[in-house]
Write a protein that holds these residues in place. Structure first.
Motif, PDB file in Angstrom:
ATOM      1  N   GLN A  70      -8.260  -0.848   8.118  1.00 57.20           N
ATOM      2  CA  GLN A  70      -8.395   0.372   7.452  1.00 57.20           C
ATOM      3  C   GLN A  70      -9.681   0.681   7.031  1.00 57.20           C
ATOM      4  O   GLN A  70     -10.269   1.993   7.238  1.00 57.20           O
ATOM      5  CB  GLN A  70      -7.509   0.457   6.359  1.00 57.20           C
ATOM      6  CG  GLN A  70      -5.859   0.222   6.908  1.00 57.20           C
ATOM      7  CD  GLN A  70      -5.030   0.468   5.560  1.00 57.20           C
ATOM      8  OE1 GLN A  70      -5.147   0.544   4.489  1.00 57.20           O
ATOM      9  NE2 GLN A  70      -3.911  -0.066   5.861  1.00 57.20           N
ATOM     10  N   GLY A  71     -10.474   0.202   6.605  1.00 59.74           N
ATOM     11  CA  GLY A  71     -11.871   0.340   5.979  1.00 59.74           C
ATOM     12  C   GLY A  71     -12.805   0.587   7.328  1.00 59.74           C
ATOM     13  O   GLY A  71     -13.576   1.668   7.319  1.00 59.74           O
TER      14      GLY A  71
ATOM     15  N   ASN B 148      -9.143   4.859   8.239  1.00 58.18           N
ATOM     16  CA  ASN B 148      -7.856   5.504   8.380  1.00 58.18           C
ATOM     17  C   ASN B 148      -6.749   4.691   7.490  1.00 58.18           C
ATOM     18  O   ASN B 148      -6.662   3.637   7.904  1.00 58.18           O
ATOM     19  CB  ASN B 148      -7.481   5.458   9.697  1.00 58.18           C
ATOM     20  CG  ASN B 148      -6.330   6.446   9.916  1.00 58.18           C
ATOM     21  OD1 ASN B 148      -5.333   6.373   9.161  1.00 58.18           O
ATOM     22  ND2 ASN B 148      -5.968   6.979  11.181  1.00 58.18           N
ATOM     23  N   PRO B 149      -6.062   5.098   6.367  1.00 57.94           N
ATOM     24  CA  PRO B 149      -4.987   4.437   5.857  1.00 57.94           C
ATOM     25  C   PRO B 149      -3.733   3.974   6.749  1.00 57.94           C
ATOM     26  O   PRO B 149      -3.063   3.267   6.172  1.00 57.94           O
ATOM     27  CB  PRO B 149      -4.730   5.243   4.830  1.00 57.94           C
ATOM     28  CG  PRO B 149      -5.092   6.558   5.220  1.00 57.94           C
ATOM     29  CD  PRO B 149      -6.111   6.571   6.058  1.00 57.94           C
TER      30      PRO B 149
ATOM     31  N   ARG C 282      -5.205  -0.201  -3.129  1.00 59.10           N
ATOM     32  CA  ARG C 282      -6.314   0.820  -3.072  1.00 59.10           C
ATOM     33  C   ARG C 282      -6.598   1.497  -4.369  1.00 59.10           C
ATOM     34  O   ARG C 282      -8.027   1.256  -4.760  1.00 59.10           O
ATOM     35  CB  ARG C 282      -6.248   1.789  -1.784  1.00 59.10           C
ATOM     36  CG  ARG C 282      -7.703   2.603  -1.637  1.00 59.10           C
ATOM     37  CD  ARG C 282      -7.546   3.200  -0.374  1.00 59.10           C
ATOM     38  NE  ARG C 282      -7.504   2.450   0.766  1.00 59.10           N
ATOM     39  CZ  ARG C 282      -6.954   2.334   1.629  1.00 59.10           C
ATOM     40  NH1 ARG C 282      -5.981   2.944   1.714  1.00 59.10           N
ATOM     41  NH2 ARG C 282      -7.217   1.493   2.717  1.00 59.10           N
ATOM     42  N   GLY C 283      -5.763   1.801  -4.967  1.00 54.11           N
ATOM     43  CA  GLY C 283      -6.118   2.228  -6.246  1.00 54.11           C
ATOM     44  C   GLY C 283      -6.726   1.480  -7.390  1.00 54.11           C
ATOM     45  O   GLY C 283      -7.457   1.870  -8.104  1.00 54.11           O
TER      46      GLY C 283
ATOM     47  N   GLY D 169     -10.291   1.268  -7.226  1.00 57.84           N
ATOM     48  CA  GLY D 169     -11.152   2.597  -7.573  1.00 57.84           C
ATOM     49  C   GLY D 169     -11.196   3.174  -5.683  1.00 57.84           C
ATOM     50  O   GLY D 169     -12.464   3.573  -5.645  1.00 57.84           O
ATOM     51  N   GLY D 170     -10.481   2.922  -4.906  1.00 55.78           N
ATOM     52  CA  GLY D 170     -10.622   3.275  -3.590  1.00 55.78           C
ATOM     53  C   GLY D 170     -11.814   2.359  -2.766  1.00 55.78           C
ATOM     54  O   GLY D 170     -12.017   2.896  -1.483  1.00 55.78           O
ATOM     55  N   ARG D 171     -12.712   1.687  -3.405  1.00 53.70           N
ATOM     56  CA  ARG D 171     -13.693   1.051  -2.648  1.00 53.70           C
ATOM     57  C   ARG D 171     -13.172   0.136  -1.612  1.00 53.70           C
ATOM     58  O   ARG D 171     -12.451  -1.030  -1.830  1.00 53.70           O
ATOM     59  CB  ARG D 171     -14.698   0.300  -3.571  1.00 53.70           C
ATOM     60  CG  ARG D 171     -15.467   1.492  -4.490  1.00 53.70           C
ATOM     61  CD  ARG D 171     -16.392   0.797  -5.585  1.00 53.70           C
ATOM     62  NE  ARG D 171     -15.642  -0.176  -6.237  1.00 53.70           N
ATOM     63  CZ  ARG D 171     -15.885  -0.941  -6.910  1.00 53.70           C
ATOM     64  NH1 ARG D 171     -17.422  -1.362  -6.878  1.00 53.70           N
ATOM     65  NH2 ARG D 171     -15.147  -2.013  -7.835  1.00 53.70           N
TER      66      ARG D 171
END
Lengths: 327, 245
Positions: free
Chosen positions: A74-75, A79-80, A263-264, A267-269
């Protein structure tokens, strides 16, 4: 260590302990743990070491690496909706396994099935690298993976279609649902080297994935070697997915859902997500493997069926939410 | 001191020559505006200078290792891509990635300089376009490089944000940095750049102070336009008026 890992690692340990204590032989944890660690005579150490331990280890390894590879894919693709199966390696490994069952090799020689699946995975990676090339664009890579999945899927269907023997056909169908039942330490040792290589390859991609948050050009200007990053993500994912499919069959949705759920928490990193997602994947698969034994102890509920049953609604929720964002 | 030196740089993409024989120097205290019509090769020139696409000739940056280059120049592509909902402060901290440290000083300075204090905990994907542009510029500032290169940094921004962005570049130059920008807004370029470089038909048509490069003849040749220009107490004003016949 992030807060998410501080929560997930004890959870993984607790789930592993619970998983160790579940089985037809009704023994409590205070009895079974010493038997596992110190061994001794009698059936209990054998049950613990030869039956339950491999099951727990495989759930840890496969769940963890699926979570890790899912986060890496995904990273890398930014794309999630990406997942480890996208490369076509799991479908090809499944084809290898199906051929071993169909040809009767798996009956003659127990390890023929996982070895044949591994061979399928390796061939898929070679084709993938040939198709997508060393300087491939992201889209080429995805299309190559989709094409490989389609071919492997069609060939698997063909084998089923032409199967003269209904027992082989039903064995194939059940194998493809994915399971950790009746696995031995041999399966662990077989998968371990591939998974170790895969984890090593994926362990170094966090920085590059963080930089890719800003796009390929910005990442390259920040000193990231994009070709090397792609190679690590593709080969690393292929190694862990190929090995996982070879010993446990197709277990879907872990690599898709877990990174997305967690992911949350980082912090999305995408870099920190790698290890959090690995811990989350291990926890999810351990929990699912406990559930298949607790929910229907006498029906042999398949692990892959359960992860799909739990995972697909998450997928729907994802689609629902992204639909809201676009509106 | 020269932060970027191009010697006879040429780029050919898919058999088509994009530009050839560009020689250019950029040093401290300069805000250099790269102007030219669509397809003139402004983006390709900057990407080739960075070593991101193959080129012939020499670029002082393309010769560095990727790690050295990342400490010599910060690059802001035109597409303001932010793939994940990272916090603004984490986005800005990505600028420290080439240094391999987690130095808070440069990150805080960049956040303060771009006025992002109130937004630092917000998800960068939830910001407005102008706010995202500020956060991305802060990321480039946190990289603390002698040279900053930006492709169309003012595209899609309202006039206040355009002026604020150009003032940040001016302040950087005043501190001793060098800045190279591609710009479509000739008026903005004339007002805020210390030097303009006009690229057209794959060649460097002019390189000098704005009033020289924006002459009637060069505007007609490079852009095919005529422009109204005037000197004001605040500097030169340029307004493209007609297509040249």
């Amino acid at each position: 260590m992030t807060r998410a890992l501080a929560f997930l690692l004890p959870l993984v340990l607790a789930l592993a302990a619970v998983s160790l204590s579940i089985g037809p032989a009704d023994v409590s944890l205070p009895e079974s743990l010493p038997a596992l660690i110190f061994g001794g005579d009698g059936p209990l150490p054998m049950v613990m070491r030869e039956i339950r331990l491999p099951r727990v280890l495989l759930a840890l390894m496969i769940g963890g690496t699926l979570g890790l590879a899912g986060a890496a894919m995904q990273g890398y693709l930014r794309n999630p909706l990406a997942e480890p199966g996208l490369l076509g390696v799991s479908a090809s490994a499944a084809l290898g396994a199906v051929l071993a069952i169909q040809s009767g090799l798996s009956v003659a020689f127990a390890l023929a099935l996982p070895l044949s699946a591994l061979a399928g995975a390796v061939i898929a990676v070679l084709i993938l690298i040939m198709l997508a090339g060393p300087r491939a664009e992201t889209l080429t890579l995805i299309l190559a993976g989709v094409a490989l999945s389609a071919v492997a899927g069609a060939l698997t269907q063909l084998v089923l279609n032409l199967s003269p023997n209904p027992f082989a056909a039903s064995e194939i169908v059940f194998w493809m649902m994915g399971s950790l039942a009746d696995r031995s330490m041999l399966h662990v040792w077989l998968a371990l080297p591939f998974m170790a290589v895969g984890v090593l390859l994926l362990a170094g991609v966090g920085r590059g994935l963080d930089a890719l948050t800003l796009g390929e050009d910005a990442a390259a200007s920040m000193g990231i070697d994009l070709g090397l990053l792609r190679l690590r993500v593709v080969l690393g994912t292929a190694c862990v997915v190929g090995a996982g499919t070879a010993v446990a069959g197709a277990i879907g949705f872990v690599g898709l859902v877990v990174p997305h759920l967690l992911r949350g928490a980082v912090g999305g990193r995408p870099g920190p997500l790698l290890w959090v997602s690995a811990a989350g994947g291990a926890a999810m698969l351990l929990a699912a493997d406990i559930a298949v034994r607790v929910v229907a102890p006498d029906r042999d509920l398949k692990l892959g069926v359960l992860t799909a049953l739990v995972g697909a609604p998450f997928f729907l929720r994802l689609v629902w939410r992204s639909r809201g964002e676009r509106a | 001191m020269s932060f970027l030196s191009l010697q006879k740089l040429s780029v050919t993409l898919r058999g088509r020559e994009v530009f050839s024989d560009i020689t250019l120097e950029i040093g401290a205290h300069e805000v250099v505006g790269l102007i030219g019509p669509n397809g003139a090769g402004k983006t390709s020139l900057m990407r080739a200078a960075l070593g991101l696409i193959p080129s012939r000739g020499e670029s002082s940056l393309a010769g560095l290792t990727p790690q050295q280059r990342a400490k010599a120049v910060a690059w802001m592509p035109q597409a303001r891509e932010i793939a994940w909902p990272v916090k603004v402060e984490d986005l800005v901290a990505l600028g420290r990635l080439p240094h391999g440290d987690h130095a808070q000083g440069p990150v805080e300075a960049a956040i303060a300089k771009m006025g992002l204090e109130g937004l630092r905990k917000r998800r960068s994907t939830n910001l407005s376009g102008g706010e995202q542009a500020r956060a991305l510029l802060a990321r480039a500032l946190a990289q603390e490089t002698p040279l900053l290169m930006a492709d169309e940094p003012t595209a899609g921004l309202d006039p206040a944000h355009q002026i604020a962005t150009m003032e940040v570049f001016g302040a950087l130059a005043a501190e001793g940095h060098g800045v190279l920008l591609s710009l479509h807004d000739i008026g903005l370029a004339a007002r805020h750049c210390t030097r303009l470089v006009l690229l057209a038909e794959g060649r460097l048509l002019a390189d000098g102070p704005p009033e020289e490069v924006l002459s009637d003849e060069l505007l007609a040749r490079g852009f095919g336009i005529t422009a109204y220009h005037a000197q004001t107490p605040d500097g030169p004003v340029f307004q493209p008026m007609h297509r040249a016949r």
